[in-house]
Design an enzyme around this catalytic site. Structure first.
Site, PDB file in Angstrom:
ATOM      1  N   GLY A 255     -18.576  59.354 -27.464  1.00 47.21           N
ATOM      2  CA  GLY A 255     -18.733  58.705 -26.111  1.00 47.21           C
ATOM      3  C   GLY A 255     -18.447  59.621 -24.647  1.00 47.21           C
ATOM      4  N   PRO A 298     -18.906  63.223 -31.123  1.00 46.85           N
ATOM      5  CA  PRO A 298     -19.729  63.231 -29.986  1.00 46.85           C
ATOM      6  C   PRO A 298     -21.137  63.481 -30.235  1.00 46.85           C
ATOM      7  CG  PRO A 298     -18.579  65.246 -30.364  1.00 46.85           C
ATOM      8  CD  PRO A 298     -18.004  64.328 -31.482  1.00 46.85           C
ATOM      9  N   ARG A 300     -23.903  63.079 -27.389  1.00 44.71           N
ATOM     10  CA  ARG A 300     -24.454  63.494 -26.098  1.00 44.71           C
ATOM     11  C   ARG A 300     -23.749  64.764 -25.599  1.00 44.71           C
ATOM     12  NH1 ARG A 300     -25.985  59.562 -22.631  1.00 44.71           N
ATOM     13  NH2 ARG A 300     -24.673  57.985 -23.768  1.00 44.71           N
ATOM     14  N   ARG A 336     -34.600  56.595 -20.972  1.00 44.37           N
ATOM     15  CA  ARG A 336     -33.026  56.417 -20.309  1.00 44.37           C
ATOM     16  C   ARG A 336     -33.197  55.692 -18.968  1.00 44.37           C
ATOM     17  NH1 ARG A 336     -29.266  59.287 -19.749  1.00 44.37           N
ATOM     18  NH2 ARG A 336     -27.833  57.947 -20.511  1.00 44.37           N
ATOM     19  N   TYR A 340     -31.615  52.196 -18.872  1.00 43.73           N
ATOM     20  CA  TYR A 340     -30.405  51.839 -18.404  1.00 43.73           C
ATOM     21  C   TYR A 340     -30.278  52.260 -16.954  1.00 43.73           C
ATOM     22  CZ  TYR A 340     -29.796  53.089 -23.670  1.00 43.73           C
ATOM     23  OH  TYR A 340     -29.833  53.253 -24.693  1.00 43.73           O
ATOM     24  N   CYS A 367     -48.327  52.512 -18.295  1.00 42.28           N
ATOM     25  CA  CYS A 367     -49.066  51.586 -17.652  1.00 42.28           C
ATOM     26  C   CYS A 367     -48.033  50.155 -17.280  1.00 42.28           C
ATOM     27  CB  CYS A 367     -50.311  50.928 -18.227  1.00 42.28           C
ATOM     28  SG  CYS A 367     -51.690  51.937 -17.884  1.00 42.28           S
ATOM     29  N   GLU A 368     -47.028  50.588 -16.769  1.00 41.00           N
ATOM     30  CA  GLU A 368     -45.820  49.694 -16.307  1.00 41.00           C
ATOM     31  C   GLU A 368     -45.208  50.284 -15.131  1.00 41.00           C
ATOM     32  OE1 GLU A 368     -43.252  48.030 -19.174  1.00 41.00           O
ATOM     33  OE2 GLU A 368     -44.508  48.301 -20.950  1.00 41.00           O
ATOM     34  N   TYR A 396     -30.621  61.311 -26.681  1.00 37.54           N
ATOM     35  CA  TYR A 396     -31.414  60.174 -26.696  1.00 37.54           C
ATOM     36  C   TYR A 396     -32.593  60.388 -25.933  1.00 37.54           C
ATOM     37  CZ  TYR A 396     -26.585  58.949 -28.020  1.00 37.54           C
ATOM     38  OH  TYR A 396     -25.328  59.011 -28.809  1.00 37.54           O
TER      39      TYR A 396
HETATM   40  N1  LLP Z   1     -20.410  57.070 -32.950  1.00 38.21           N
HETATM   41  C1  LLP Z   1     -20.902  56.203 -32.929  1.00 38.21           C
HETATM   42  C2  LLP Z   1     -20.543  55.167 -33.879  1.00 38.21           C
HETATM   43  C3  LLP Z   1     -21.953  55.630 -32.104  1.00 38.21           C
HETATM   44  O1  LLP Z   1     -22.473  54.486 -32.160  1.00 38.21           O
HETATM   45  C4  LLP Z   1     -22.351  56.663 -31.090  1.00 38.21           C
HETATM   46  C5  LLP Z   1     -23.410  56.138 -29.962  1.00 38.21           C
HETATM   47  C6  LLP Z   1     -21.654  57.931 -31.094  1.00 38.21           C
HETATM   48  C7  LLP Z   1     -20.680  58.149 -32.113  1.00 38.21           C
HETATM   49  C8  LLP Z   1     -21.934  58.730 -30.135  1.00 38.21           C
HETATM   50  O2  LLP Z   1     -22.170  58.729 -28.786  1.00 38.21           O
HETATM   51  P1  LLP Z   1     -22.125  59.800 -27.617  1.00 38.21           P
HETATM   52  O3  LLP Z   1     -21.035  60.757 -27.815  1.00 38.21           O
HETATM   53  O4  LLP Z   1     -23.463  60.360 -27.639  1.00 38.21           O
HETATM   54  O5  LLP Z   1     -21.655  58.912 -26.375  1.00 38.21           O
HETATM   55  N2  LLP Z   1     -29.022  55.559 -25.946  1.00 38.21           N
HETATM   56  C9  LLP Z   1     -27.685  55.531 -25.188  1.00 38.21           C
HETATM   57  C10 LLP Z   1     -26.682  55.881 -26.101  1.00 38.21           C
HETATM   58  C11 LLP Z   1     -26.376  55.056 -26.898  1.00 38.21           C
HETATM   59  C12 LLP Z   1     -25.114  55.488 -27.979  1.00 38.21           C
HETATM   60  C13 LLP Z   1     -25.114  54.727 -29.278  1.00 38.21           C
HETATM   61  N3  LLP Z   1     -23.867  55.191 -30.351  1.00 38.21           N
HETATM   62  C14 LLP Z   1     -27.919  56.566 -24.063  1.00 38.21           C
HETATM   63  O6  LLP Z   1     -29.133  57.095 -23.816  1.00 38.21           O
HETATM   64  O7  LLP Z   1     -27.075  56.540 -23.332  1.00 38.21           O
END
Ligand code: LLP
Length: 443
Positions: A255, A298, A300, A336, A340, A367-368, A396
């Site tokens: 996160g 992590p 991202r 993205r 979002y 085409c959107e 992502y």
């Molecule tokens: N652990 C679990 C169980 C997760 O579901 C996720 C992300 C992470 C770790 C890693 O999260 P991060 O550190 O990357 O925030 N597609 C969306 C993000 C979806 C994340 C899903 N789960 C975007 O482009 O912002």
């Protein structure tokens, strides 16, 4: 007047290893114009050293407080084999959300004990794959325990470690769809089922235990972890007091956000450490815990800033009301913004000519009408043929790309120490068609 406490724009770029040299944009000390001309556009460019740097920064912060820690890269953010090999060579572990991701890790030379499988809505096939391959499963529902135990029994495998994803009810994230804790959210088990889950896991023969949370994605203010961590640590204390359990690991999920906008500061890792690591240490020091491994996951944070997309402008449209700059990368390449409403900073690769500022919608070729990668962006006047860099596409980005409108996915290029390497071929039209089967009566 500019707020002096805000980070200056050049520094913001430099943190992402971007800079203008003789008015040409360089990424990881390689000219983006040369890359665009050599490999053609659209293209993802990935900076190896920046991934290594982010990993080390985070590792140092954790290790400064607690030695027994592991960083599990969430491969859903970027599952390119070369990226996994880079992180593996740094000593990373891995978080997989599907058997396909586990398979990908194996192909990158990652071993089963480095992986935690945090799926959701597991099928028996998922369990079979994980158990056969000795991958630890992090369950998402109490109801799945019986089925998992049965899979172990059927395969004649000894039940060793298990974990449950706990939903601490306090979530956070950059968008409603990326908040993963709360009573209405599909993930994990709530407080009221935690004791029962671990008690049953003991009864069916599991011997080692871990716990897990992941409260959401894209969290730039570390204080947004406060309530969830507090609640999580309370749940674990209660669990340890009630059942005689020693924890192998305590996982805090991912996160960790990154500064997508120039006015944003990077995540304050010291504050993150205070909240997550210190809270964890206090819990461990209270007793009853045998130095469990502290895990974070992590995605991202490790890879987002390490990639840009290079795109070329093909159309400047002035419809008399609005200016559009049409480029060759759309939501097929980076979903993205469309999905979002996410902001990705977009900058020109060549600023050698003095040009007036003009406000554009930067539009992709899909085409959107929602295919706008950047809304209302003020940029030096653009021309057809100019190259643009779309920043922070390393998490992502490719993993959520598609071949919608029958547009092949672009290639990926790794840059390292001034060299560039193609690490994924661009798709072809035939790649898009290759799994289709025409029945005899239509031949
Ligand atoms: N652990 C679990 C169980 C997760 O579901 C996720 C992300 C992470 C770790 C890693 O999260 P991060 O550190 O990357 O925030 N597609 C969306 C993000 C979806 C994340 C899903 N789960 C975007 O482009 O912002």
């Amino acid at each position: 007047m500019r707020d002096k406490t805000k980070m200056d724009y050049k520094k913001w770029l430099r943190n992402k290893e971007l800079k203008y040299r003789d008015n040409i944009l360089y990424f990881a000390d390689v000219s983006t114009i040369e890359l665009a001309e050599k490999y053609s556009t659209p293209i993802y460019i990935i900076n190896e050293q920046l991934i290594r740097k982010r990993y080390k920064q985070l590792k140092d912060v954790l290790a400064s407080e607690y030695k027994r820690n592991e960083i599990h890269f969430a491969i859903k953010a970027n599952s390119n084999l070369s990226i996994l090999k880079i992180l593996n060579s740094e000593g990373a572990n891995f978080d997989c959300s599907s058997t396909g991701e586990i398979y990908t890790c194996f192909k990158a030379g990652i071993s089963p004990e480095q992986i935690i499988y945090t799926g959701n809505m597991f099928t028996d096939e998922d369990f079979n794959f994980a158990v056969k391959n000795d991958v630890l499963v992090n369950l998402d529902s109490l109801s799945q325990l019986k089925r998992l135990a049965m899979v172990y029994d059927n395969l004649g495998k000894e039940k060793n470690a298990i974990s449950f994803r706990i939903n601490p009810e306090f979530g956070a994230g950059h968008h409603a769809h990326t908040i993963t804790a709360g009573k209405n959210i599909k993930f994990g088990i709530l407080d009221n089922q935690v004791i029962e889950a671990y008690k049953k896991a003991k009864e069916v023969g599991f011997k080692k235990f871990g716990t897990h949370i992941h409260i959401g994605s894209g969290i730039l203010n570390p204080h947004n972890f406060d309530k969830a961590i507090h609640k999580y640590l309370g749940i674990i204390t209660n669990l340890a007091d009630t059942l005689d359990i020693t924890f192998e690991f305590i996982d805090f999920g991912g996160g960790l956000g990154i500064p997508y906008r120039p006015e944003e500061e990077p995540l304050d890792l010291q504050v993150y450490k205070e909240i997550v690591v210190k809270g964890f240490k206090e819990l461990v020091e209270k007793g009853g815990f045998d130095e469990p491994i502290l895990i974070i996951e992590p995605g991202r944070y490790l890879t987002a800033e390490a990639s840009i997309i290079l795109a070329q402008i093909n159309t400047i449209k002035n419809n008399g009301y609005k200016m559009f700059a049409g480029i060759n990368a759309g939501f097929n390449t980076l979903i993205r913004p469309m999905m979002y409403g996410s902001y990705h900073h977009i900058i020109p690769c060549d600023i050698s000519q003095e040009r007036e500022k003009v406000t554009y919608d930067i539009a992709g070729p899909i085409c959107e009408s929602g295919d706008i990668i950047g809304k209302e962006r003020e940029l030096p006047e653009l021309n057809e043929g100019d190259y643009l860099a779309i920043l922070d596409a390393g998490a992502y980005g490719f993993t959520m790309s598609s071949s919608y409108n029958s547009r092949p996915r672009p290639a990926e290029i790794l840059v390292n120490n001034g060299q560039s390497y193609k690490i994924r071929e661009a798709e072809t039209f035939d790649d898009i068609l290759k799994h289709q089967i025409i029945p005899d009566h239509l031949k």
